[in-house]
Design a protein around this motif. Structure first.
Motif, short mmCIF file in Angstrom:
data_model
loop_
_atom_site.label_atom_id
_atom_site.label_comp_id
_atom_site.label_asym_id
_atom_site.label_seq_id
_atom_site.Cartn_x
_atom_site.Cartn_y
_atom_site.Cartn_z
N ARG A 92 100.22 0.14 -12.32
CA ARG A 92 100.24 0.38 -10.86
C ARG A 92 98.96 1.14 -10.53
O ARG A 92 98.78 2.28 -10.96
N ALA A 94 95.44 1.85 -7.64
CA ALA A 94 95.11 2.03 -6.23
C ALA A 94 93.64 1.73 -6.02
O ALA A 94 92.80 2.01 -6.89
N GLN A 100 90.92 0.37 5.04
CA GLN A 100 91.70 -0.60 4.28
C GLN A 100 91.09 -1.99 4.39
O GLN A 100 91.10 -2.76 3.43
N THR A 125 100.76 -8.57 1.81
CA THR A 125 101.09 -7.45 2.70
C THR A 125 102.59 -7.45 2.91
O THR A 125 103.18 -8.46 3.32
N GLY A 129 103.05 -1.94 2.29
CA GLY A 129 101.60 -1.84 2.31
C GLY A 129 100.94 -3.15 1.89
O GLY A 129 101.60 -4.20 1.79
N THR A 130 99.65 -3.08 1.63
CA THR A 130 98.87 -4.24 1.21
C THR A 130 98.51 -4.09 -0.26
O THR A 130 98.03 -3.03 -0.68
N PHE A 131 98.72 -5.16 -1.04
CA PHE A 131 98.57 -5.09 -2.49
C PHE A 131 97.75 -6.27 -3.01
O PHE A 131 97.83 -7.38 -2.48
N ARG A 133 97.82 -8.42 -6.36
CA ARG A 133 98.83 -8.58 -7.41
C ARG A 133 98.41 -9.67 -8.40
O ARG A 133 97.77 -10.65 -8.04
N GLU A 139 99.83 -4.45 -10.16
CA GLU A 139 99.43 -4.40 -8.75
C GLU A 139 98.45 -3.26 -8.51
O GLU A 139 98.40 -2.27 -9.24
N LYS A 141 97.45 -1.10 -4.99
CA LYS A 141 97.70 -0.89 -3.57
C LYS A 141 96.40 -0.48 -2.88
O LYS A 141 95.61 0.29 -3.42
N GLY A 157 101.50 7.46 -1.65
CA GLY A 157 100.99 6.27 -2.32
C GLY A 157 101.66 5.92 -3.63
O GLY A 157 101.37 4.87 -4.20
N ARG A 160 100.14 6.30 -9.92
CA ARG A 160 99.16 5.28 -10.28
C ARG A 160 98.54 5.62 -11.64
O ARG A 160 98.48 6.78 -12.04
#
Length: 449
Positions: A92, A94, A100, A125, A129-131, A133, A139, A141, A157, A160
């Motif tokens: 995970r 970021a 963004q 999205t 949130g928006t990822f 993947r 993923e 973020k 958030g 991570r």
């Protein structure tokens, strides 16, 4: 039946699940082919190991592949050992960019983004949130670092294992972005940062380069041989010997400039997190001196005067000035007027103040056409720019003028301008705003009233 017909028949006979599996296998082969063909510059090669909560920081000129290097690192991280085997995909992460939208455009979809290195990446999205993947469930973020809401999203958030800071020096709220992303950087045995940026003398960036757990690599535009030679030669010839060449092309992290009226330390000492109650607010505009493709910026600065009398560094009680926002940029005249009018209403300003010596007579005409309710007045320069700027710089030295939060582009101009050079438009608008609020008789009378 031809071989193509035979292949078509076989594909038609596959179930949806079998087709999806085939698509994934083909995408994996395409990724492996692209991966093997990538040839990095020396400065795109990361250290063997980044310490826990440490950084790999790429400082480079334009076109040196900073984003490209970080995107490849993140793809390699995803395809390496899982940081947390309990998670689907094991990772995970970021991605934090100035906005963004920048994260989407540069870090995922762009020619140097994640998809360029691994076409299996998809952008999604959701309510969360928006990822970015991967098929295995890993993923990243996507976050911005421009508004207070962006910072609040970083607070929530989640945990991570890797944080990518894209164009860190351009982030409006860089310090907050580092603080809140670090709080969530606690997944796996070795959570850490990677960062890519054209260097600007941000305090946070200077501090990072001095840390023992930050590995810095540097690249120069002149050495970026994958760029067209004509482009590299044009840029080097045009900006040779200038501060722009040192910073934007050679990737040098410049600090305070000898002879500059403002210093970074001085701005940091007077910085405040929020503005106090204000007696007056103005939106100051300084017109672009040139037009066309290489036009100067239109300076638009919002500033206010506090209601309270507070001691300055000398102990003298006075009302302090606060730079609230920087809306400057290259834009058509109508857009500049709209932006100033919007700020006028949002900040409940007392006036839009515009300099008209340098071809700015159009500002009043356009402002009144768009919104005749705006209180608009003009200022004319009767003294040289250095003479006008020196009293405002003195206000900072006396700790009576403050920047609210962080205004990176304005601050860069303040600490890099030396009297005698052409003064940039953000700086000029800032000087007009503080002059109107703190040094003119009109400003003082309004404040007393």
């Amino acid at each position: 039946m031809t071989a193509l017909d035979d292949l078509d028949a076989k594909l038609r006979g596959l179930t949806p699940a079998e087709l999806e599996l085939l698509e994934q296998e083909l995408a994996a082969k395409l990724w492996e082919k692209r991966w093997r063909r990538w040839r990095p510059y020396p400065w795109q090669v990361p250290p063997d190991r980044i310490p826990t909560l440490g950084w790999w920081l790429q400082l480079g000129g334009r076109g040196t592949g900073k984003t490209d290097g970080c995107a490849r690192y993140m793809v390699a991280h995803v395809n390496g050992p899982p940081c947390d085997p309990r998670l689907r995909g094991g990772h995970r992460m970021a991605i934090v960019a100035p906005t963004q939208g920048d994260a989407v455009e540069a870090c995922v979809n762009g020619p140097s983004g994640l998809k360029a290195h691994d076409p299996r990446v998809v952008l999604r999205t959701t309510a969360g949130g928006t990822f970015a993947r991967w098929p295995n469930g890993a993923e990243a973020k996507l976050f911005g670092a421009h508004t207070p809401d962006d910072v609040e999203r970083l607070r929530a958030g989640g945990n991570r294992c890797l944080v990518w800071m894209e164009e860190a020096a351009a982030m409006r709220r860089l310090r907050d972005a580092i603080t809140h992303s670090e709080m969530g950087l606690r997944l796996g045995a070795n959570p850490h940062y990677i960062a890519s940026t054209t260097p600007k003398p941000r305090t946070e960036l200077i501090e990072l380069t001095k840390r023992d757990d930050v590995h810095v690599t540097r690249g120069r535009t002149r050495d970026a041989i994958h760029l067209p030679a004509a482009q590299r030669e044009h840029l080097m010839r045009k900006y040779a010997g200038t501060r722009i060449a040192a910073q934007e092309l050679d990737g040098e992290l410049l600090t305070d400039i000898e002879g500059a009226l403002w210093t970074r330390d001085g701005l940091d000492r007077t910085r405040v997190g929020a503005a106090p109650p204000l007696a007056r607010v103005v939106v100051a505009m300084d017109p672009a001196a040139t037009s066309g493709d290489e036009a100067d910026e239109m300076g638009i600065i919002v500033a206010g005067l506090g209601t309270q009398y507070l001691p300055d560094r000398t102990g003298f009680a006075r009302r302090h000035g606060y730079a609230l926002d920087d809306l400057s940029g290259r834009m058509p005249p109508v857009e500049a007027a709209r932006r100033a009018i919007k700020a006028y209403h949002e900040h409940r300003a007392d006036a839009i103040v515009a300099e008209v010596n340098n071809g700015g007579e159009w500002i009043g005409t356009v402002v009144r056409q768009l919104d005749p309710t705006v209180n608009y007045r003009t200022v004319r320069a009767s003294r040289g720019k250095a003479t006008r700027a020196e009293p405002i710089a003195a206000l900072t030295e006396q700790q009576a003028a403050h920047i609210v939060g962080s205004l990176p582009e304005l601050e860069e101009q303040l600490v890099s301008w030396v009297p005698g050079d052409a003064s940039p438009d953000r700086l000029d608008a800032y000087v007009w705003a503080l002059t109107d609020l703190m040094l003119t008789s009109a400003g003082n009378l309004a404040a007393v009233a």
